[in-house]
Design a protein around this motif. Structure first.
Motif, short mmCIF file in Angstrom:
data_model
loop_
_atom_site.label_atom_id
_atom_site.label_comp_id
_atom_site.label_asym_id
_atom_site.label_seq_id
_atom_site.Cartn_x
_atom_site.Cartn_y
_atom_site.Cartn_z
N LEU A 179 0.85 -1.21 -0.16
CA LEU A 179 -0.02 0.07 -0.16
C LEU A 179 0.96 1.30 0.05
CD1 LEU A 179 -2.74 -0.93 2.53
CD2 LEU A 179 -2.92 -0.94 0.15
N ARG A 180 2.15 1.13 0.07
CA ARG A 180 3.08 2.37 0.33
C ARG A 180 2.88 3.09 -0.95
NH1 ARG A 180 9.44 2.17 1.64
NH2 ARG A 180 9.81 4.48 2.20
N LYS A 181 2.86 3.01 -2.29
CA LYS A 181 2.69 3.87 -3.39
C LYS A 181 1.32 4.38 -3.52
CE LYS A 181 2.87 3.82 -8.50
NZ LYS A 181 3.59 4.89 -8.56
N THR A 182 0.36 3.65 -3.13
CA THR A 182 -0.86 4.25 -3.04
C THR A 182 -1.08 5.27 -1.96
OG1 THR A 182 -2.13 2.31 -3.83
CG2 THR A 182 -3.45 3.87 -2.80
N GLY A 183 -0.47 5.09 -0.80
CA GLY A 183 -0.48 6.04 0.61
C GLY A 183 0.24 7.22 0.10
N GLU A 184 1.37 7.08 -0.64
CA GLU A 184 2.12 8.32 -1.28
C GLU A 184 1.39 9.03 -2.17
OE1 GLU A 184 4.86 9.72 -0.85
OE2 GLU A 184 5.98 8.33 0.72
N GLU A 185 0.57 8.26 -3.11
CA GLU A 185 -0.06 9.32 -3.88
C GLU A 185 -1.02 9.98 -3.52
OE1 GLU A 185 -0.84 6.24 -6.66
OE2 GLU A 185 1.00 6.50 -7.91
N ASP A 186 -1.82 9.36 -2.27
CA ASP A 186 -2.97 9.72 -1.76
C ASP A 186 -2.63 11.20 -0.81
OD1 ASP A 186 -4.76 7.97 -2.98
OD2 ASP A 186 -5.21 6.97 -1.09
N ALA A 187 -1.58 10.58 -0.03
CA ALA A 187 -1.02 11.83 0.73
C ALA A 187 -0.54 13.07 -0.17
CB ALA A 187 0.12 11.43 1.61
N ALA A 188 0.11 12.87 -1.31
CA ALA A 188 0.44 14.13 -2.18
C ALA A 188 -0.97 14.74 -2.73
CB ALA A 188 1.27 13.56 -3.19
N ALA A 189 -1.98 14.05 -2.76
CA ALA A 189 -3.22 14.71 -3.61
C ALA A 189 -3.75 15.35 -2.28
CB ALA A 189 -4.14 13.70 -3.78
N ILE A 190 -3.86 14.87 -0.92
CA ILE A 190 -4.25 15.65 0.08
C ILE A 190 -3.62 17.09 0.39
CG2 ILE A 190 -4.62 15.55 2.47
CD1 ILE A 190 -5.57 12.47 2.16
N LEU A 191 -2.27 16.88 0.44
CA LEU A 191 -1.48 17.99 0.82
C LEU A 191 -1.59 19.05 -0.40
CD1 LEU A 191 1.74 16.17 2.02
CD2 LEU A 191 0.39 17.66 3.25
N SER A 192 -1.73 18.69 -1.62
CA SER A 192 -1.80 19.54 -2.81
C SER A 192 -3.40 20.25 -2.57
CB SER A 192 -1.70 18.90 -4.23
OG SER A 192 -0.58 18.45 -4.40
N GLU A 193 -4.23 19.56 -2.13
CA GLU A 193 -5.55 20.02 -2.17
C GLU A 193 -5.43 21.17 -0.88
OE1 GLU A 193 -9.06 18.38 0.67
OE2 GLU A 193 -8.84 17.25 -1.31
N ARG A 194 -4.67 20.70 -0.03
CA ARG A 194 -4.76 21.93 1.32
C ARG A 194 -4.10 23.06 0.80
NH1 ARG A 194 -3.03 18.49 6.80
NH2 ARG A 194 -5.13 17.35 7.04
N ALA A 195 -2.84 22.92 0.20
CA ALA A 195 -1.93 23.96 -0.30
C ALA A 195 -2.59 24.90 -1.44
CB ALA A 195 -0.55 23.31 -0.65
N GLY A 196 -3.58 24.12 -2.17
CA GLY A 196 -3.95 25.08 -3.28
C GLY A 196 -3.39 24.79 -4.50
N LEU A 197 -2.57 23.36 -4.47
CA LEU A 197 -1.71 23.17 -5.81
C LEU A 197 -2.72 22.29 -6.83
CD1 LEU A 197 1.52 22.08 -3.99
CD2 LEU A 197 1.16 24.17 -4.95
N PRO A 198 -2.54 22.19 -7.97
CA PRO A 198 -3.00 21.55 -9.02
C PRO A 198 -2.74 19.91 -8.71
CG PRO A 198 -1.32 22.66 -10.11
CD PRO A 198 -1.44 23.00 -8.79
N THR A 199 -3.84 19.18 -8.65
CA THR A 199 -3.52 17.58 -8.61
C THR A 199 -4.82 16.99 -9.40
OG1 THR A 199 -3.75 15.88 -7.04
CG2 THR A 199 -5.11 17.62 -6.41
N SER A 200 -4.57 16.07 -10.06
CA SER A 200 -5.51 15.25 -10.69
C SER A 200 -6.44 13.79 -10.00
CB SER A 200 -5.10 14.69 -11.90
OG SER A 200 -3.88 13.71 -11.36
N ARG A 201 -5.55 13.99 -8.79
CA ARG A 201 -6.00 12.81 -7.78
C ARG A 201 -7.17 13.56 -6.82
NH1 ARG A 201 -3.62 7.65 -7.51
NH2 ARG A 201 -4.23 6.57 -5.62
N LYS A 202 -8.03 12.74 -6.66
CA LYS A 202 -9.14 12.80 -5.57
C LYS A 202 -9.22 11.76 -4.46
CE LYS A 202 -12.52 15.25 -3.50
NZ LYS A 202 -12.18 16.62 -2.86
#
Length: 302
Positions: A179-202
């Motif tokens: 699950l490490r890769k999925t966790g990384e991708e999800d964490a990046a999406a959540i952080l991008s969402e918080r910071a107002g950075l563009p992300t294609s993952r929800k």
């Protein structure tokens, strides 16, 4: 592979986690359900908890890397919010590249190198530099743990399910690695969402989440602070209290070669009255210790 009784129970994060497992891991879980040793619902809850924990661990490692790589930003009073967001974008890009290297690694040494870089446990000495006297305390807010976020906080039911899976001999470390890769991708999406950075993952909220059953309860409003006006007043008083306290910091001596400072609490500024903590009984202390061991036992070895 036939999922039989497990297939109908998988949903949301549990289904996403199941999809990231190897064929052998999936078959093991399906066989356990078919044997009656565990229910499909319990497996779904356990996988949901492991994916949430993978996100939390990835966010923690991302914060360590961010702090190490961009320590100079915390010492520069001209640092702006755009600077902090830009630094996050760079950190996320670096982690994505390292995760690709980890996935493609052919040798154990290559995997270990990429994994160690992702863990980011080597501390930049700049982070220990004394910031006393700075007029601004620079700290990015997008790493704060939000215990009301169902994508990160697990429930007691989900935690119990994880322990049930472990009791049956399921290798949780192997599941965490899957699950490490999925966790990384999800964490990046959540952080991008918080910071107002563009992300294609929800990353969707956990529809089964209940705050009443949360492993870690979200902070509540202090007594008497239920209205927005009261919250604003409390926040202003607290901010003033902290600012005044910082202004009245004075050197108190040295300890092991380090300067020790004392903060004099201003008498004219006091926080709103809060309920006095009740004495902790031996039973309460044991319960708290057991709860901490329970939570620690669910942590991912990143």
């Amino acid at each position: 592979m036939a999922l039989s009784g497990l297939g109908g129970a998988l949903r949301g994060d549990g289904l996403a986690a199941f999809g990231a497992l190897s064929d052998a891991q999936r078959q093991q879980l399906a066989d356990l359900v078919d044997s009656g040793k565990i229910s499909g619902e319990t497996v779904n809850d356990a996988l949901t908890q492991r994916l949430k924990q993978a996100r939390v661990s990835a966010m923690g490692a991302t914060q360590r890397m961010y702090n190490n790589d961009h320590a100079a930003l915390f010492l520069d009073e001209t640092t702006s919010s755009d600077d902090l967001r830009g630094a996050l974008s760079q950190t996320l890009a670096r982690r994505s590249s390292l995760m690709d290297k980890l996935t493609a690694a052919m040798s154990e040494d290559e995997r270990a190198s990429a994994s160690n870089d992702l863990a980011a446990r080597t501390v930049n000495p700049l982070l220990a530099k004394d910031r006393t006297g700075m007029s601004r305390h620079i700290m990015p807010g997008f790493f704060s743990m939000d215990f009301s976020d169902s994508r990160l906080n697990s429930t007691k039911k989900q935690g119990d399910a994880t322990y049930s899976l472990k009791a049956l001999g399921v290798d949780l470390d192997a599941i965490d690695q899957a699950l490490r890769k999925t966790g990384e991708e999800d964490a990046a999406a959540i952080l991008s969402e918080r910071a107002g950075l563009p992300t294609s993952r929800k990353v969707a909220a956990d529809q089964d989440y209940s705050s009443d059953d949360a492993l870690v309860k979200p902070l509540t409003v202090p007594s008497g602070g239920s209205s927005s006006d009261a919250l604003l007043t409390y926040g202003e008083k607290l901010r003033s209290f902290l600012q005044a306290s910082s202004a009245e910091t004075r050197k108190a001596g040295t300890l092991a070669g380090h300067t020790v400072y004392q903060i004099d609490r201003p008498n004219h500024l006091t926080p709103p009255s809060l309920p006095a903590p009740s004495p902790t009984s031996a039973a309460d202390a044991q319960a708290q210790e057991a709860h901490m061991k329970y939570i620690t036992g669910l942590a991912v070895r990143y």
